[in-house]
Design an enzyme around this catalytic site. Structure first.
Site, PDB file in Angstrom:
ATOM      1  N   SER A 121      36.655  47.732  43.097  1.00 29.04           N
ATOM      2  CA  SER A 121      37.131  46.730  42.152  1.00 29.04           C
ATOM      3  C   SER A 121      37.260  47.291  40.740  1.00 29.04           C
ATOM      4  O   SER A 121      36.559  48.237  40.371  1.00 29.04           O
ATOM      5  CB  SER A 121      36.104  45.583  42.113  1.00 29.04           C
ATOM      6  OG  SER A 121      36.232  44.835  40.938  1.00 29.04           O
ATOM      7  N   ALA A 122      38.105  46.654  39.937  1.00 32.30           N
ATOM      8  CA  ALA A 122      38.244  47.011  38.514  1.00 32.30           C
ATOM      9  C   ALA A 122      36.955  46.726  37.757  1.00 32.30           C
ATOM     10  O   ALA A 122      36.769  47.184  36.632  1.00 32.30           O
ATOM     11  CB  ALA A 122      39.402  46.217  37.906  1.00 32.30           C
ATOM     12  N   TYR A 152      27.885  42.882  40.300  1.00 33.10           N
ATOM     13  CA  TYR A 152      29.024  43.170  41.181  1.00 33.10           C
ATOM     14  C   TYR A 152      29.624  44.555  40.924  1.00 33.10           C
ATOM     15  O   TYR A 152      29.875  45.334  41.852  1.00 33.10           O
ATOM     16  CB  TYR A 152      30.085  42.089  40.968  1.00 33.10           C
ATOM     17  CG  TYR A 152      31.291  42.182  41.856  1.00 33.10           C
ATOM     18  CD1 TYR A 152      32.516  42.571  41.337  1.00 33.10           C
ATOM     19  CD2 TYR A 152      31.226  41.872  43.198  1.00 33.10           C
ATOM     20  CE1 TYR A 152      33.643  42.653  42.140  1.00 33.10           C
ATOM     21  CE2 TYR A 152      32.334  41.959  44.016  1.00 33.10           C
ATOM     22  CZ  TYR A 152      33.539  42.346  43.477  1.00 33.10           C
ATOM     23  OH  TYR A 152      34.644  42.446  44.281  1.00 33.10           O
ATOM     24  N   ALA A 196      40.788  33.227  37.998  1.00 31.39           N
ATOM     25  CA  ALA A 196      41.578  32.495  37.010  1.00 31.39           C
ATOM     26  C   ALA A 196      42.918  31.966  37.527  1.00 31.39           C
ATOM     27  O   ALA A 196      43.220  30.782  37.315  1.00 31.39           O
ATOM     28  CB  ALA A 196      41.782  33.355  35.768  1.00 31.39           C
TER      29      ALA A 196
HETATM   30  N1  GKE Z   1      37.552  31.857  37.056  1.00 23.25           N
HETATM   31  C1  GKE Z   1      38.061  31.272  35.963  1.00 23.25           C
HETATM   32  N2  GKE Z   1      38.242  29.891  35.954  1.00 23.25           N
HETATM   33  N3  GKE Z   1      38.395  32.051  34.891  1.00 23.25           N
HETATM   34  C2  GKE Z   1      38.913  31.446  33.801  1.00 23.25           C
HETATM   35  C3  GKE Z   1      39.142  30.026  33.738  1.00 23.25           C
HETATM   36  C4  GKE Z   1      38.774  29.234  34.870  1.00 23.25           C
HETATM   37  O1  GKE Z   1      38.924  28.010  34.913  1.00 23.25           O
HETATM   38  N4  GKE Z   1      39.676  29.743  32.525  1.00 23.25           N
HETATM   39  C5  GKE Z   1      39.776  30.908  31.857  1.00 23.25           C
HETATM   40  N5  GKE Z   1      39.311  31.941  32.619  1.00 23.25           N
HETATM   41  C6  GKE Z   1      39.209  33.328  32.172  1.00 23.25           C
HETATM   42  C7  GKE Z   1      37.804  33.924  32.412  1.00 23.25           C
HETATM   43  O2  GKE Z   1      36.885  33.457  31.470  1.00 23.25           O
HETATM   44  C8  GKE Z   1      38.128  35.424  32.270  1.00 23.25           C
HETATM   45  O3  GKE Z   1      38.097  35.803  30.921  1.00 23.25           O
HETATM   46  C9  GKE Z   1      39.556  35.519  32.838  1.00 23.25           C
HETATM   47  O4  GKE Z   1      40.060  34.175  32.916  1.00 23.25           O
HETATM   48  C10 GKE Z   1      39.606  36.101  34.255  1.00 23.25           C
HETATM   49  O5  GKE Z   1      38.604  35.487  35.005  1.00 23.25           O
HETATM   50  P1  GKE Z   1      38.444  35.769  36.588  1.00 23.25           P
HETATM   51  O6  GKE Z   1      39.762  35.775  37.223  1.00 23.25           O
HETATM   52  O7  GKE Z   1      37.455  34.777  37.099  1.00 23.25           O
HETATM   53  O8  GKE Z   1      37.746  37.195  36.714  1.00 23.25           O
HETATM   54  P2  GKE Z   1      37.807  38.598  35.932  1.00 23.25           P
HETATM   55  O9  GKE Z   1      39.153  39.149  35.969  1.00 23.25           O
HETATM   56  O10 GKE Z   1      37.156  38.461  34.605  1.00 23.25           O
HETATM   57  O11 GKE Z   1      36.795  39.428  36.851  1.00 23.25           O
HETATM   58  C11 GKE Z   1      37.079  39.592  38.227  1.00 23.25           C
HETATM   59  O12 GKE Z   1      37.714  40.860  38.354  1.00 23.25           O
HETATM   60  C12 GKE Z   1      38.029  41.165  39.709  1.00 23.25           C
HETATM   61  C13 GKE Z   1      38.662  42.542  39.689  1.00 23.25           C
HETATM   62  O13 GKE Z   1      39.763  42.528  38.859  1.00 23.25           O
HETATM   63  C14 GKE Z   1      35.755  39.572  38.977  1.00 23.25           C
HETATM   64  O14 GKE Z   1      35.201  38.272  38.857  1.00 23.25           O
HETATM   65  C15 GKE Z   1      35.985  39.895  40.439  1.00 23.25           C
HETATM   66  O15 GKE Z   1      36.653  38.863  41.054  1.00 23.25           O
HETATM   67  C16 GKE Z   1      36.792  41.168  40.601  1.00 23.25           C
HETATM   68  O16 GKE Z   1      36.000  42.242  40.257  1.00 23.25           O
END
Ligand code: GKE
Length: 340
Positions: A121-122, A152, A196
């Site tokens: 993962s990233a 993670y 997201a």
């Molecule tokens: N989940 C979520 N839900 N994120 C939100 C929301 C919402 O309602 N509103 C805004 N965001 C913002 C989060 O705060 C974060 O800054 C961004 O969208 C992306 O959140 P994300 O999709 O939950 O996860 P990330 O990209 O930060 O991290 C994920 O990266 C993946 C690899 O690219 C990890 O949680 C893993 O799913 C995985 O490693």
């Protein structure tokens, strides 16, 4: 090259990417797909009677040896994971996925499949490289010196190293794509594990169905990410698995957007404009993240290219179909009056 009769193990087949991978191989006419997940089969996102479906806890050593028997190709997607809302609140659970990766690698060392793919993962990337929204895209070497995402990210980085040493010490052919935020239909969009793209689709649909034209966004919306559509993930995973690339390799889109832009696109798809409320104390992760695809282009002559607008259109429609039938239910469960 994977022959149509070679047995393929999909660990985590009840999950988002795993379910699509089973469907992908079956649609290509592969006859021996062993699909394994810890979830009861009625909770699998996609399940296919043509596959050899098994409900097993792969943190257990014996279960890993059982499902590895007679296998030629292993796709290990099994992990206790989710979006930021989940991984920030379940760091131990995320790290305990190391039991799955360890036991599957031990079983592979002794049962000798031709190839073993571990989905990294990233989140392995060092925090200091991700402090600004206009982030420099992450190159594979940016994982070191290491300061991965708590829980993670460290588990993924450690398991990457195990793959490398099982290859060096036991000659196991391991392949390690680093997924950058994969999205699409048939994934989780509610319940706390959603990422997201799916979360924003769900929230826009709720606002549209309820007539309450407002949306809660985590953070200030200026944080950036790239999001890769599932079809690019499947194609890239196959190409990496069948390549000679033994080092971890980025598998992600390089279309960088702010979360505000992500909301804009989903609003356009829904044909609605919402009042935005920013929840700045919510889990936000890194400030900016993007995939540098120079190496995958150089080594495989390809890189993910499906546009976010195209992918979100299909994701939104699928989530709407999941939510649509229970519109009134939505009303009740979210305590809102549903506009017919
Ligand atoms: N989940 C979520 N839900 N994120 C939100 C929301 C919402 O309602 N509103 C805004 N965001 C913002 C989060 O705060 C974060 O800054 C961004 O969208 C992306 O959140 P994300 O999709 O939950 O996860 P990330 O990209 O930060 O991290 C994920 O990266 C993946 C690899 O690219 C990890 O949680 C893993 O799913 C995985 O490693």
């Amino acid at each position: 090259m994977t022959t149509k009769t070679q047995a393929i193990l999909i660990a985590g087949a009840g999950g988002f990417i795993g379910g699509h991978l089973v469907k992908h191989f079956l649609s290509e006419g592969h006859s021996a797909i062993r699909a394994v997940d810890i979830k009861p089969i009625d909770e699998w996102y996609q399940a296919f009677p043509e596959a050899d479906n098994r409900v097993r806890d792969l943190t257990e050593r014996n279960a890993c040896y059982e499902v590895m028997e007679g296998i030629g190709q292993v796709y290990n997607l099994a992990a206790d994971m989710g979006g930021m809302g989940f991984i920030e609140a379940h760091k131990c659970d995320c790290m305990l996925s190391v039991l799955i990766n360890t036991h599957l690698l031990m079983a592979a060392r002794d049962c000798r499949p031709d190839r073993f793919m571990f989905s990294s993962s990233a989140c392995v990337y060092a925090a200091e490289k991700q402090v600004s929204p206009d982030v420099t895209a992450l190159r594979e070497e940016d994982a070191y010196p290491a300061m991965a995402e708590d829980g993670y990210g460290w588990e993924k980085l450690f398991s990457e190293r195990m793959c490398r040493h099982f290859m060096e010490d036991y000659g196991l052919e391991t392949r390690v794509p680093r997924f950058h935020n994969v999205y699409g239909p048939n994934g989780t969009f509610d319940g706390g594990r959603e990422k997201a793209p799916a979360a924003i689709c769900r929230k826009v649909i709720q606002a549209k169905l309820s007539g309450k034209h407002e949306i809660e966004i985590w953070g200030d919306g200026e944080q950036t990410r790239s999001f890769m559509y599932i079809d690019d993930c499947l194609k890239g995973s196959r190409m990496i698995m069948e390549s000679d690339v033994r080092e971890p390799l980025n598998l992600g889109s390089d279309e960088l957007v702010t979360i505000n832009r992500l909301v804009d696109i989903v609003e356009d798809i829904a044909g609605i404009k919402l009042k935005r409320k920013y929840k700045t104390d919510a889990p936000t992760g890194v400030r900016g993240r993007n995939s540098d695809n120079a190496r995958i282009k150089q080594l495989l002559g390809w890189a993910p290219s499906i546009s976010l607008e195209w992918g979100l259109e299909r994701t939104y429609r699928w989530i709407y179909d999941q939510m649509g039938p229970s519109r009134s239910m939505i009303g009740q469960s979210y305590g809102i009056e549903v506009a017919q």
